[in-house]
Design an enzyme around this catalytic site. Structure first.
Site: not given
Ligand code: NAD
Length: 382
Positions: A122, A127, A130, A133, A229
């Site tokens: 990611r 992107q 992805d 996402s 993450y």
């Molecule tokens: P994910 O599906 O792994 O997790 C979903 C959410 O759960 C996350 O926001 C995480 O912080 C939260 N979480 C985990 N444990 C928790 C707990 N105990 N209590 C409460 N919340 C908890 O994550 P995702 O949605 O795939 O991605 C998260 C972040 O990754 C995005 O918001 C972004 O910042 C980053 N991301 C970056 C890119 C990129 O740069 N290309 C792409 C996708 C995501």
């Protein structure tokens, strides 16, 4: 080179990996494309549309499997299909290499090269590929629409001659990609939204969508696991989140929970008492169900009624919005194909960090170290 588009066979799957509109650039490179009859039907793509875009339509799945050089799919092929692959074929999809690596053994034995969309790094350059996402975005939207449909209340505040209806209260747990889309969708429907995430960085994004971010004092521990993450938390830190969730659940009409930590079972954050504290008719959508669920009562794939609360644990929400989910996924796949197909020929350069990250096996050898380790016991026993 022949590219094949198969009809997905997983129960409930309605998406397709490439749409007729995806084929133009591939055809322009001289690539032959063959589509299994009905492959896009549930996603609004008719066989005639594929044919018009230059593909041939076949009803002979076995033949297509045996002759295709590249097979972009949504899910992994079942072992019987894998055993029919052309030697050295390239297979792309959500292959679940870390959850079910042994289910890929037959393809690896055929000398296949496997790319898993969930392993695409990611990073900014990737992107447009992805797919995690794009599918999380669809799931976050659909979770709110499902909850609104089940809830015996309205989402928006209504001021009418017959009186005022207060807005629904929605609580989103985990404000990553799916959670933020759930917040945005609930706000558009007029709900009052609160959200909780362990990553402090999520707070600003939550507030920018007009929702309230609930902070928990976790004693200053590190909650970031790298790459945006979350890190896996201690039981004590998880408990502080659980306390907040129980308190907030008592005044919530809807909870959508999305919390995940990559490579780990979903954190169990919602206690039985939190569900029991919700108002009669309340709805909880546990989007973490494929990873075991955020709620201790969740049964993945099963809808339950608990004390008048509906607990939904869907396993494949993107498949319930197949047209747009396929549109987004097909774009991700097409962009990925751009990395491995040059001028109509396969050209796989595993020094490219995106390809190296996504590659599960290359020409019959596990490439991903975690997959190789998982397959070791199988290889030594055969
Ligand atoms: P994910 O599906 O792994 O997790 C979903 C959410 O759960 C996350 O926001 C995480 O912080 C939260 N979480 C985990 N444990 C928790 C707990 N105990 N209590 C409460 N919340 C908890 O994550 P995702 O949605 O795939 O991605 C998260 C972040 O990754 C995005 O918001 C972004 O910042 C980053 N991301 C970056 C890119 C990129 O740069 N290309 C792409 C996708 C995501």
């Amino acid at each position: 080179m022949l590219l094949g588009i198969l009809k997905e066979t997983s129960p409930g799957e309605s998406r397709v990996a490439l749409l007729p509109e995806s084929l133009k650039g591939l055809k322009a490179q001289g690539i032959d494309i063959s589509v299994e009859a009905g492959a896009g039907a549930a996603a609004g793509a008719r066989d005639a549309d594929y044919a018009e875009a230059g593909a041939t339509i076949t009803t002979n799945r076995a033949d297509l499997l045996a002759s295709a050089d590249v097979l972009p799919g949504v899910n992994a092929l079942d072992p019987a299909d894998q055993a029919r692959l052309k030697a050295g074929a390239v297979v792309i999809g959500f292959l679940k290499p870390l959850d079910a690596s042994s289910a890929l053994q037959a393809a690896i034995e055929r000398g296949a090269t496997l790319f898993s969309m969930e392993l695409v790094p990611r990073i900014t350059r990737a992107q447009s590929m992805d797919a995690l996402s794009s599918m999380a975005t669809v799931a976050g939207y659909k979770a709110i629409v499902m909850a609104a449909d089940r809830l015996p209340r309205l989402f928006p505040m209504l001021m009418t001659a017959a009186g005022t209806v207060p807005p629904a209260k929605v609580f989103v747990i985990g404000a990553g990609v799916a959670g933020l889309q759930a917040i945005a969708t609930a706000r558009r429907l007029g709900a009052v939204v609160e959200a909780y995430d362990v990553r402090a960085a999520a707070g600003e994004q939550v507030r920018s969508l007009g929702a309230k971010f609930l902070d928990v004092d976790l004693g200053g521990i590190n909650t970031e696991g790298g790459g945006g993450y979350a890190a896996e938390l201690t039981e004590e830190a998880l408990d502080r989140g659980r306390d907040l969730i129980t308190k907030t659940a008592a005044h919530s009409d809807v909870i959508v929970s999305t919390a995940q930590v990559p490579g780990r079972p979903a954190p169990r954050l919602i206690r039985r008492e939190a569900v029991e504290a919700m108002r009669p008719g309340a709805v909880l959508v546990d989007l973490a169900a494929p990873a075991g669920g955020n709620c201790e009562l969740t049964k993945p794939g099963v809808t339950q009624q608990i004390n008048g609360v509906t607990l939904l644990a869907p396993l494949n929400l993107p498949a319930e919005v197949p047209v747009d989910a396929s549109k987004l996924y097909a774009r991700n796949v097409l962009n990925f194909l751009g990395l491995i197909v040059k001028k109509g020929e396969l050209a796989i350069d595993l020094t490219d960090e995106v390809l190296a990250g996504a590659c599960v096996a290359h020409q019959g050898k596990p490439v991903n170290p975690r997959v190789a380790k998982l397959l070791e016991p199988i290889a030594s026993s055969s």
